[in-house]
Design an enzyme around this catalytic site. Sequence first.
Site, PDB file in Angstrom:
ATOM      1  N   LYS A  67       0.889  -1.360   0.041  1.00  0.00           N
ATOM      2  CA  LYS A  67      -0.179   0.129  -0.108  1.00  0.00           C
ATOM      3  C   LYS A  67       0.806   1.207  -0.100  1.00  0.00           C
ATOM      4  O   LYS A  67       0.726   2.203  -0.798  1.00  0.00           O
ATOM      5  CB  LYS A  67      -0.992   0.006   1.048  1.00  0.00           C
ATOM      6  CG  LYS A  67      -2.021  -1.010   0.967  1.00  0.00           C
ATOM      7  CD  LYS A  67      -2.842  -1.240   2.201  1.00  0.00           C
ATOM      8  CE  LYS A  67      -3.854  -2.484   2.174  1.00  0.00           C
ATOM      9  NZ  LYS A  67      -4.521  -2.735   3.302  1.00  0.00           N
ATOM     10  N   GLN A 111      -4.350  -1.243   9.614  1.00  0.00           N
ATOM     11  CA  GLN A 111      -4.429  -2.634   8.908  1.00  0.00           C
ATOM     12  C   GLN A 111      -5.025  -3.517   9.917  1.00  0.00           C
ATOM     13  O   GLN A 111      -4.584  -3.634  11.264  1.00  0.00           O
ATOM     14  CB  GLN A 111      -2.881  -2.954   8.626  1.00  0.00           C
ATOM     15  CG  GLN A 111      -2.669  -4.321   7.992  1.00  0.00           C
ATOM     16  CD  GLN A 111      -3.334  -4.176   6.610  1.00  0.00           C
ATOM     17  OE1 GLN A 111      -3.357  -3.254   5.818  1.00  0.00           O
ATOM     18  NE2 GLN A 111      -4.092  -5.245   6.070  1.00  0.00           N
ATOM     19  N   ASP A 134     -10.724   3.760   4.465  1.00  0.00           N
ATOM     20  CA  ASP A 134     -11.070   2.229   4.378  1.00  0.00           C
ATOM     21  C   ASP A 134     -12.543   2.133   4.415  1.00  0.00           C
ATOM     22  O   ASP A 134     -12.951   1.020   3.965  1.00  0.00           O
ATOM     23  CB  ASP A 134     -10.438   1.386   5.490  1.00  0.00           C
ATOM     24  CG  ASP A 134      -9.372   0.345   5.082  1.00  0.00           C
ATOM     25  OD1 ASP A 134      -9.461   0.329   3.686  1.00  0.00           O
ATOM     26  OD2 ASP A 134      -8.878  -0.427   5.827  1.00  0.00           O
TER      27      ASP A 134
END
Length: 302
Positions: A67, A111, A134
Amino acid sequence: MAHGNVPALMTAEKDERIIDGKAAAKAFRARVAERVEGFVKRHGTAPGLEVVLVGDDPASQVYTRNKEKAANKAGIRGALHRLPGDVDQAALIEQVAARNADDTVDGILVQLPLPKHLDETAVLDTIDPSKDVDGLHPMNAGLLSAGRRGLVACTPRGCMHLLSLTGVDLTGKHAVMVGRSNLMGKPMAQLLLAANATVTIAHSRTKNLQAVCASADVLVVAVGRPKMVGADWIKEGAVVIDVGINRTDDGKLVGDVDFEAALGKAAHITPVPGGVGPMTIACLLDNTVTAAELRRGETPSV
Ligand code: NDP
């Protein structure tokens, strides 16, 4: 969400039924890079994405590094913050809060999964919804279900983009979403609904799951069970989006759909790997630019 003039990318010379997620993501990332360029021209600085990684889970380390790399390649200021696996809840929340307060940070991603001693929900709830790239904050989940603009979870967004590349009009189609997680199943069902599909959400308690799946014009599977969906589960001519990522004993990656078997039935299908996976990071980058623009009062350039 509209995706501008990204050309339909199917692996024409190989097999038109196979949706090439790698090629789609490449084109998508090129468009993100253009958006970043425009942003830099307008603001003199690039959008900033901060990825927070707790512990040393090998898969999460690979995902977060990818990422960060993809962000920097697209011109986004990507940074990876590593915290020890035994970090306590208060210290992690403090880290997130510091990024909320930092005006140079446009996107924050924690994460998942977090180590068991941490309260994932409380951590995600701490992220400023305007930086929640997200799309997992309840504010963004709520905006999505209310049909209003917010930041949409990356994997479902990626799936919608792949569906759009098939050229299949979802209006009135029966879409079956297998899986109801906050990360994937629920937001995907909302996006399918917004695209005027008639949506069924199936899960581990669904009766006659095979028959439900076999009635789908569009079948999206996000369960985490290798090759659960066989040819008998698929309607002739259906579009199949396989979100599952499972590692077999011999180290191979396979989806939730038995790809070889499904190929005989589906009109369009995503492979694993090389289907949904690459689109997830592309959408994360896109969400970061969108967050940066929205935070500056702009209408997103998508
Ligand atoms: P979760 O474990 O959070 O959710 C799984 C869902 O599958 C649940 O809703 C569960 O139902 C349902 N389920 C479990 N067993 C069955 C069954 N036998 N029949 C029907 N439904 C079942 O997983 P995620 O949604 O986070 O991820 C799903 C898969 O997608 C995983 O393989 C994951 O690795 C992959 N993934 C891939 C991404 C990518 O970028 N390609 C991104 C995100 C996920 P219930 O709610 O009743 O328990």
